[in-house]
Design a protein around this motif. Structure first.
Motif, PDB file in Angstrom:
ATOM      1  N   GLY A  67       0.780  -1.228   0.000  1.00 31.29           N
ATOM      2  CA  GLY A  67       0.000   0.000   0.000  1.00 31.29           C
ATOM      3  C   GLY A  67       0.811   1.277   0.000  1.00 31.29           C
ATOM      4  N   VAL A  68       2.016   1.235  -0.626  1.00 28.38           N
ATOM      5  CA  VAL A  68       2.862   2.434  -0.618  1.00 28.38           C
ATOM      6  C   VAL A  68       2.855   3.176  -1.948  1.00 28.38           C
ATOM      7  CG1 VAL A  68       4.381   1.500   1.158  1.00 28.38           C
ATOM      8  CG2 VAL A  68       4.943   1.118  -1.255  1.00 28.38           C
ATOM      9  N   VAL A  69       2.110   2.679  -2.929  1.00 33.10           N
ATOM     10  CA  VAL A  69       2.120   3.319  -4.248  1.00 33.10           C
ATOM     11  C   VAL A  69       1.541   4.727  -4.175  1.00 33.10           C
ATOM     12  CG1 VAL A  69       1.212   3.195  -6.595  1.00 33.10           C
ATOM     13  CG2 VAL A  69       2.055   1.123  -5.479  1.00 33.10           C
ATOM     14  N   GLY A  70       0.512   4.916  -3.393  1.00 32.54           N
ATOM     15  CA  GLY A  70      -0.162   6.209  -3.326  1.00 32.54           C
ATOM     16  C   GLY A  70       0.655   7.317  -2.692  1.00 32.54           C
ATOM     17  N   ILE A  71       1.673   6.967  -1.900  1.00 32.84           N
ATOM     18  CA  ILE A  71       2.437   8.012  -1.214  1.00 32.84           C
ATOM     19  C   ILE A  71       3.711   8.387  -1.975  1.00 32.84           C
ATOM     20  CG2 ILE A  71       1.567   7.290   1.029  1.00 32.84           C
ATOM     21  CD1 ILE A  71       4.278   6.016   1.587  1.00 32.84           C
ATOM     22  N   GLY A  83       3.842   8.090  -7.859  1.00 38.26           N
ATOM     23  CA  GLY A  83       4.171   7.323  -9.057  1.00 38.26           C
ATOM     24  C   GLY A  83       5.610   6.862  -9.125  1.00 38.26           C
ATOM     25  N   ASN A  84       6.453   7.324  -8.207  1.00 34.76           N
ATOM     26  CA  ASN A  84       7.856   6.916  -8.188  1.00 34.76           C
ATOM     27  C   ASN A  84       8.044   5.662  -7.337  1.00 34.76           C
ATOM     28  OD1 ASN A  84       8.867   9.224  -9.669  1.00 34.76           O
ATOM     29  ND2 ASN A  84       8.413  10.437  -7.843  1.00 34.76           N
ATOM     30  N   PRO A  85       9.120   4.900  -7.586  1.00 33.57           N
ATOM     31  CA  PRO A  85       9.391   3.747  -6.731  1.00 33.57           C
ATOM     32  C   PRO A  85       9.504   4.154  -5.268  1.00 33.57           C
ATOM     33  CG  PRO A  85      10.772   3.675  -8.688  1.00 33.57           C
ATOM     34  CD  PRO A  85      10.097   5.004  -8.690  1.00 33.57           C
ATOM     35  N   PHE A  86       9.045   3.292  -4.397  1.00 31.21           N
ATOM     36  CA  PHE A  86       9.096   3.544  -2.962  1.00 31.21           C
ATOM     37  C   PHE A  86      10.550   3.703  -2.498  1.00 31.21           C
ATOM     38  CE2 PHE A  86       9.176   1.623   1.386  1.00 31.21           C
ATOM     39  CZ  PHE A  86       8.531   2.661   2.037  1.00 31.21           C
ATOM     40  N   SER A  87      10.786   4.644  -1.585  1.00 33.44           N
ATOM     41  CA  SER A  87      12.140   4.872  -1.071  1.00 33.44           C
ATOM     42  C   SER A  87      12.077   5.131   0.432  1.00 33.44           C
ATOM     43  CB  SER A  87      12.804   6.051  -1.781  1.00 33.44           C
ATOM     44  OG  SER A  87      12.152   7.265  -1.461  1.00 33.44           O
ATOM     45  N   SER A  88      13.251   5.103   1.067  1.00 35.65           N
ATOM     46  CA  SER A  88      13.320   5.211   2.532  1.00 35.65           C
ATOM     47  C   SER A  88      12.857   6.570   3.043  1.00 35.65           C
ATOM     48  CB  SER A  88      14.745   4.923   3.010  1.00 35.65           C
ATOM     49  OG  SER A  88      15.667   5.817   2.407  1.00 35.65           O
ATOM     50  N   LYS A  89      12.878   7.594   2.220  1.00 31.44           N
ATOM     51  CA  LYS A  89      12.451   8.913   2.700  1.00 31.44           C
ATOM     52  C   LYS A  89      10.951   8.948   3.003  1.00 31.44           C
ATOM     53  CE  LYS A  89      11.684  11.105  -1.833  1.00 31.44           C
ATOM     54  NZ  LYS A  89      12.112  12.205  -2.734  1.00 31.44           N
ATOM     55  N   LEU A  90      10.223   7.907   2.579  1.00 33.06           N
ATOM     56  CA  LEU A  90       8.785   7.839   2.828  1.00 33.06           C
ATOM     57  C   LEU A  90       8.448   6.994   4.052  1.00 33.06           C
ATOM     58  CD1 LEU A  90       7.658   7.245  -0.885  1.00 33.06           C
ATOM     59  CD2 LEU A  90       7.620   9.403   0.373  1.00 33.06           C
ATOM     60  N   LEU A  91       9.461   6.474   4.738  1.00 38.12           N
ATOM     61  CA  LEU A  91       9.206   5.581   5.868  1.00 38.12           C
ATOM     62  C   LEU A  91       8.572   6.293   7.065  1.00 38.12           C
ATOM     63  CD1 LEU A  91      12.387   3.300   5.853  1.00 38.12           C
ATOM     64  CD2 LEU A  91      10.019   2.585   5.434  1.00 38.12           C
TER      65      LEU A  91
END
Length: 210
Positions: free
Chosen positions: A63-67, A70-78
């Motif tokens: 469920g991390v696509v929305g945050i 559109g870019n690949p998930f990265s650690s800055k979103l943790l």
């Protein structure tokens, strides 16, 4: 560090199309060919296609696509609010360890997915490796077909060998990383590989060696 090998076969349950980017036009020929080995002229599945599909589906699964805009998930979103429990955050960290993090917060990428060549079983059976599928656009008012085109596919029944290697570093939980790889393969098997999946292309089954 240790390296775990996950090997097996990919069995095509429907025609597979992964484009080869051919920039030559052939009169009366295939409009959209599949990627082939330049030396043998036989189709293969690029490791990047399988790896990218696995990562994309695992990101949807958690469920991390929305945050990620559109870019690949990265650690800055943790630090996003969706990580409201330790189990989900640990899963996300394992995903970044496995597939890589552009912020380089977790060291080297753990997974390596090799190109998938034709299995010896397919070669021995001398199966057909290519089929041309005609497709059309249906005019909504007249019901007639227009803009016919040929798409090349590798037909159902063909098998490819896959070889996935996972680096397990001293601080990693190897069982969790390997389990995530197998979950990624399950997600691909329940979705599709390659292009035109909404039209039934790319249905596959993975046979993992013990």
């Amino acid at each position: 560090m240790k390296i775990v090998n996950i090997k097996g076969q990919i069995e095509l349950l429907s025609g597979l199309h992964i484009g080869g980017g051919d920039d030559t036009m052939k009169i009366g020929g295939i409009d959209n060919g599949v990627i082939k080995d330049i030396n043998t002229d036989k189709p293969y599945i690029p490791g990047s296609s399988l790896k990218g599909k696995m990562r994309s589906l695992l990101e949807w699964h958690i469920g991390v696509v929305g945050i990620g805009d559109g870019n690949p998930f990265s650690s800055k979103l943790l630090n996003d609010s969706i990580f409201n429990d330790d189990a989900k955050k640990n899963y996300a960290q394992n995903l970044l360890k496995l597939f890589g993090d552009k912020e380089c917060a977790f060291g080297i990428t753990r997974i390596s997915v090799g190109d998938c060549s034709l299995s010896q079983e397919t070669v021995d059976k001398e199966l057909k490796l290519s089929e041309a599928k005609y497709e059309n656009v249906i005019d909504r008012q007249t019901g007639t077909a227009s803009n016919p085109r040929q798409t090349e596919r590798v037909p159902a029944g063909v098998k490819f060998d896959f070889d996935i290697r996972v680096k397990v570093l001293d601080d990693d939980n190897g069982d969790e990383l390997v389990s995530m790889v197998k979950q990624g393969l399950d997600l691909v098997a329940n979705d599709y590989l390659g292009g035109s999946g909404s039209r039934g292309y790319g249905r596959v089954k993975f046979h993992i060696e013990d």
